[in-house]
Scaffold this motif. Structure first.
Motif, PDB file in Angstrom:
ATOM      1  N   THR A  23      71.727  57.187  63.068  1.00 18.60           N
ATOM      2  CA  THR A  23      71.750  55.725  63.111  1.00 18.60           C
ATOM      3  C   THR A  23      71.591  55.200  64.533  1.00 18.60           C
ATOM      4  OG1 THR A  23      74.172  55.753  63.275  1.00 18.60           O
ATOM      5  CG2 THR A  23      73.207  55.579  61.056  1.00 18.60           C
ATOM      6  N   ALA A  24      71.282  56.072  65.492  1.00 13.96           N
ATOM      7  CA  ALA A  24      71.167  55.658  66.892  1.00 13.96           C
ATOM      8  C   ALA A  24      70.119  54.565  67.047  1.00 13.96           C
ATOM      9  CB  ALA A  24      70.804  56.861  67.766  1.00 13.96           C
ATOM     10  N   GLN A  25      70.442  53.571  67.875  1.00 12.70           N
ATOM     11  CA  GLN A  25      69.507  52.482  68.097  1.00 12.70           C
ATOM     12  C   GLN A  25      68.437  52.892  69.117  1.00 12.70           C
ATOM     13  OE1 GLN A  25      72.250  50.189  71.465  1.00 12.70           O
ATOM     14  NE2 GLN A  25      71.540  49.092  69.679  1.00 12.70           N
ATOM     15  N   THR A  48      59.516  36.345  76.524  1.00 13.34           N
ATOM     16  CA  THR A  48      58.915  36.969  75.346  1.00 13.34           C
ATOM     17  C   THR A  48      59.824  38.020  74.729  1.00 13.34           C
ATOM     18  OG1 THR A  48      56.684  36.509  76.114  1.00 13.34           O
ATOM     19  CG2 THR A  48      56.920  38.304  74.535  1.00 13.34           C
ATOM     20  N   PHE A  49      60.632  38.689  75.532  1.00 12.93           N
ATOM     21  CA  PHE A  49      61.488  39.737  74.984  1.00 12.93           C
ATOM     22  C   PHE A  49      62.544  39.179  74.026  1.00 12.93           C
ATOM     23  CE2 PHE A  49      59.509  42.067  78.400  1.00 12.93           C
ATOM     24  CZ  PHE A  49      59.219  43.265  77.754  1.00 12.93           C
ATOM     25  N   ALA A  50      62.836  37.901  74.137  1.00 10.74           N
ATOM     26  CA  ALA A  50      63.752  37.275  73.187  1.00 10.74           C
ATOM     27  C   ALA A  50      63.110  37.122  71.807  1.00 10.74           C
ATOM     28  CB  ALA A  50      64.192  35.909  73.700  1.00 10.74           C
ATOM     29  N   LEU A  51      61.781  37.255  71.740  1.00 10.75           N
ATOM     30  CA  LEU A  51      61.054  37.113  70.480  1.00 10.75           C
ATOM     31  C   LEU A  51      60.728  38.458  69.835  1.00 10.75           C
ATOM     32  CD1 LEU A  51      58.438  34.459  71.705  1.00 10.75           C
ATOM     33  CD2 LEU A  51      60.703  34.040  70.720  1.00 10.75           C
ATOM     34  N   MET A  52      61.063  39.537  70.504  1.00 11.49           N
ATOM     35  CA  MET A  52      60.718  40.874  70.025  1.00 11.49           C
ATOM     36  C   MET A  52      61.540  41.249  68.791  1.00 11.49           C
ATOM     37  SD  MET A  52      58.411  42.141  72.087  1.00 11.49           S
ATOM     38  CE  MET A  52      57.862  42.317  73.797  1.00 11.49           C
ATOM     39  N   PRO A  53      61.014  42.148  67.963  1.00 16.14           N
ATOM     40  CA  PRO A  53      61.764  42.577  66.771  1.00 16.14           C
ATOM     41  C   PRO A  53      63.071  43.268  67.144  1.00 16.14           C
ATOM     42  CG  PRO A  53      59.825  43.964  67.123  1.00 16.14           C
ATOM     43  CD  PRO A  53      59.699  42.805  68.052  1.00 16.14           C
ATOM     44  N   LYS A  54      64.124  42.929  66.425  1.00 17.50           N
ATOM     45  CA  LYS A  54      65.443  43.533  66.673  1.00 17.50           C
ATOM     46  C   LYS A  54      65.670  44.773  65.809  1.00 17.50           C
ATOM     47  CE  LYS A  54      66.514  40.192  69.510  1.00 17.50           C
ATOM     48  NZ  LYS A  54      65.272  39.400  69.446  1.00 17.50           N
ATOM     49  N   GLU A  55      64.686  45.061  64.966  1.00 16.67           N
ATOM     50  CA  GLU A  55      64.773  46.252  64.124  1.00 16.67           C
ATOM     51  C   GLU A  55      63.368  46.820  63.933  1.00 16.67           C
ATOM     52  OE1 GLU A  55      65.666  47.125  59.489  1.00 16.67           O
ATOM     53  OE2 GLU A  55      67.312  46.168  60.581  1.00 16.67           O
ATOM     54  N   ILE A  56      63.257  48.128  64.061  1.00 17.02           N
ATOM     55  CA  ILE A  56      61.995  48.837  63.827  1.00 17.02           C
ATOM     56  C   ILE A  56      62.285  50.054  62.968  1.00 17.02           C
ATOM     57  CG2 ILE A  56      60.086  50.125  64.870  1.00 17.02           C
ATOM     58  CD1 ILE A  56      60.381  48.439  67.374  1.00 17.02           C
ATOM     59  N   ALA A  57      61.618  50.146  61.841  1.00 15.92           N
ATOM     60  CA  ALA A  57      61.753  51.298  60.942  1.00 15.92           C
ATOM     61  C   ALA A  57      63.212  51.618  60.622  1.00 15.92           C
ATOM     62  CB  ALA A  57      61.061  52.524  61.553  1.00 15.92           C
ATOM     63  N   GLY A  58      64.008  50.574  60.404  1.00 12.60           N
ATOM     64  CA  GLY A  58      65.404  50.764  60.033  1.00 12.60           C
ATOM     65  C   GLY A  58      66.348  51.003  61.191  1.00 12.60           C
ATOM     66  N   LYS A  59      65.820  51.032  62.422  1.00 12.46           N
ATOM     67  CA  LYS A  59      66.659  51.218  63.611  1.00 12.46           C
ATOM     68  C   LYS A  59      66.806  49.891  64.333  1.00 12.46           C
ATOM     69  CE  LYS A  59      66.948  55.769  63.385  1.00 12.46           C
ATOM     70  NZ  LYS A  59      68.232  56.452  63.162  1.00 12.46           N
ATOM     71  N   LEU A 316      55.104  49.409  70.927  1.00 12.48           N
ATOM     72  CA  LEU A 316      56.357  50.077  70.572  1.00 12.48           C
ATOM     73  C   LEU A 316      56.589  50.042  69.068  1.00 12.48           C
ATOM     74  CD1 LEU A 316      58.985  51.445  71.457  1.00 12.48           C
ATOM     75  CD2 LEU A 316      59.967  49.153  71.754  1.00 12.48           C
ATOM     76  N   ALA A 317      56.333  48.894  68.452  1.00  7.52           N
ATOM     77  CA  ALA A 317      56.551  48.754  67.008  1.00  7.52           C
ATOM     78  C   ALA A 317      55.621  49.656  66.209  1.00  7.52           C
ATOM     79  CB  ALA A 317      56.350  47.296  66.592  1.00  7.52           C
ATOM     80  N   ALA A 318      54.426  49.921  66.760  1.00 14.90           N
ATOM     81  CA  ALA A 318      53.485  50.809  66.077  1.00 14.90           C
ATOM     82  C   ALA A 318      53.830  52.281  66.279  1.00 14.90           C
ATOM     83  CB  ALA A 318      52.065  50.541  66.585  1.00 14.90           C
ATOM     84  N   ALA A 319      54.338  52.618  67.475  1.00 13.39           N
ATOM     85  CA  ALA A 319      54.578  54.027  67.807  1.00 13.39           C
ATOM     86  C   ALA A 319      55.935  54.542  67.332  1.00 13.39           C
ATOM     87  CB  ALA A 319      54.458  54.224  69.323  1.00 13.39           C
ATOM     88  N   ALA A 320      56.960  53.697  67.362  1.00 15.23           N
ATOM     89  CA  ALA A 320      58.322  54.152  67.048  1.00 15.23           C
ATOM     90  C   ALA A 320      58.457  54.766  65.660  1.00 15.23           C
ATOM     91  CB  ALA A 320      59.314  53.014  67.236  1.00 15.23           C
ATOM     92  N   PRO A 321      57.884  54.163  64.591  1.00 16.32           N
ATOM     93  CA  PRO A 321      58.019  54.790  63.269  1.00 16.32           C
ATOM     94  C   PRO A 321      57.459  56.212  63.222  1.00 16.32           C
ATOM     95  CG  PRO A 321      57.295  52.524  63.038  1.00 16.32           C
ATOM     96  CD  PRO A 321      57.213  52.851  64.491  1.00 16.32           C
TER      97      PRO A 321
END
Length: 388
Positions: A23-25, A48-59, A316-321
């Motif tokens: 469950t590590a973030q 812009t970083f305030a608009l970034m997703p707070k969750e990616i692939a369940g993390k 990051l959102a594309a690579a992390a999953p």
């Protein structure tokens, strides 16, 4: 503790350890130039970083944002802190080329992926043992120099003077521009430099005016790039003035004012997203960011530099999953998997283009990532030749 108790507790302890890892973030370290000479670039990035997703692939994703004050030493210090103390999985930054170049060794030594928001091709080229960990989002200066020299040649310009920052940004631009100018048979009649913090460029401008070039290219970024342009106008220069994509934000328009009327520059499509034809493959992704940013910060506030931060988030959102299939955040294995996944990104629409990374290309943008723009009526106007 007796062996029986250890045997009883061990499965539970292992289970808890695995659950914590599972469950590590994802921790993202960011250093931007939110103050200092590059603040007009770094502030929209920070926003812009305030608009970034707070969750990616369940993390869950945590963004740790630091200000390097446009200072190279501070950028390196921030990077070391983010990696050694905050244990981030990836570093995004910095805003400007000198800072980003200085950060490369820290990223490589720690084997932490780094995504720069600065322009120079030297940040990612060549992809050697150090730069294999480094990626970037802004268009290369070579992309933009190609657009400028093509426009100059088509306009019948024969002689050009160059004035750029006295740092890696200016040097990189002169290197790329001079090579392409020779191909286009443009004669360079002056080559001057100034510091980002300078308050006068009278000496340099007098030399340029004395050379009487058909056009002047100013290779600077942010509001400091207005200084030579205003000085040229004050000295009565009547030729054509070009700027680089380093000035593509509204703070530059505000500071430069009427002295920038008629200026030509290359830019990422985001700058004129609403003017792009519906057939442009980047329009939808550019408008997605523009809409989100202006909803948060107000109409007319979007900046191409904030777009560079947004595009880092998209990478990051594309690579992390993909990386999560190999390892969990907070481990060397995850950082390595994330680096590999970034390098494998294909056909990803971002606010400035379509990204296709590869082992020898850690930018992944092509000529679709730039348009030519003119400042007209105090606004950005897309030139028709790029309206295809």
């Amino acid at each position: 503790m007796n062996k029986k108790l250890i045997g009883t507790l061990l499965p539970t302890l292992l289970s808890l350890a695995f659950a914590t890892s599972a469950t590590a973030q994802i921790k993202v370290g960011v250093t931007v130039s939110a103050t200092g000479p590059a603040a007009s670039l770094g502030i929209p990035e920070k926003n812009t970083f305030a608009l970034m997703p707070k969750e990616i692939a369940g993390k869950t994703v945590e963004y740790i944002v630091l200000d390097d004050a446009s200072d190279t030493t501070t950028a390196v210090k921030n990077t070391r802190r983010l990696i050694s103390e905050d244990k981030v999985d990836v570093v995004i930054g910095s805003t400007v080329t000198p800072n980003s170049l200085a950060m490369i060794d820290v990223a490589a030594e720690s084997q932490t992926p780094m995504i720069s928001m600065a322009a120079s091709a030297a940040i990612v080229e060549p992809v050697d043992a150090r730069r294999k960990w480094v990626f970037k989002t802004p268009q290369n200066d070579s992309h933009m120099a190609t657009a400028i020299t093509e426009h100059m040649a088509n306009a019948g310009i024969k002689t050009v003077a160059f004035i750029g920052f006295a740092d890696a940004y200016g040097e990189g631009w002169f290197r790329e521009f001079s090579k392409l100018a020779e191909v286009r048979r443009l004669n360079l009649v002056a080559n001057e430099r100034f510091a980002r913090s300078d308050t006068s460029v009278t000496g340099q401008v007098l030399k340029i005016v004395g050379a009487n070039p058909d056009a002047v290219l100013i290779a600077g970024s942010g509001t400091p790039a207005a200084l030579p342009q205003k000085a040229l106008k004050e000295r009565g220069y009547k030729g054509v003035i070009y700027q680089t994509h380093g000035v593509a934000n509204n703070d530059f328009l505000r500071v430069c004012g009427k002295d920038c009327e008629g200026t030509f520059l290359p830019s990422g499509p985001l700058l004129v997203a609403e003017q792009l034809p519906a057939s442009n493959p980047i329009k939808n992704s550019a408008m997605t960011y523009k809409t989100a940013y202006e909803k948060a910060y107000g109409p007319g506030t979007v900046s191409t530099f904030g777009g560079h931060a947004w595009d880092a988030g998209r990478l990051l959102a594309a690579a992390a999953p993909e990386a999560l299939k190999q390892a969990q955040p907070g481990t060397p294995e995850f950082r390595k998997a994330l680096r590999d996944a970034l390098e494998g990104i294909k056909n990803l629409p971002v606010s400035h283009g379509i990204v296709n990374m590869g082992p020898n290309d850690h930018l992944g943008l092509d000529q679709r990532a730039r348009v030519m723009v003119q400042i007209a009526g105090g606004k950005w106007k897309l030139l028709g030749s790029d309206n295809k």
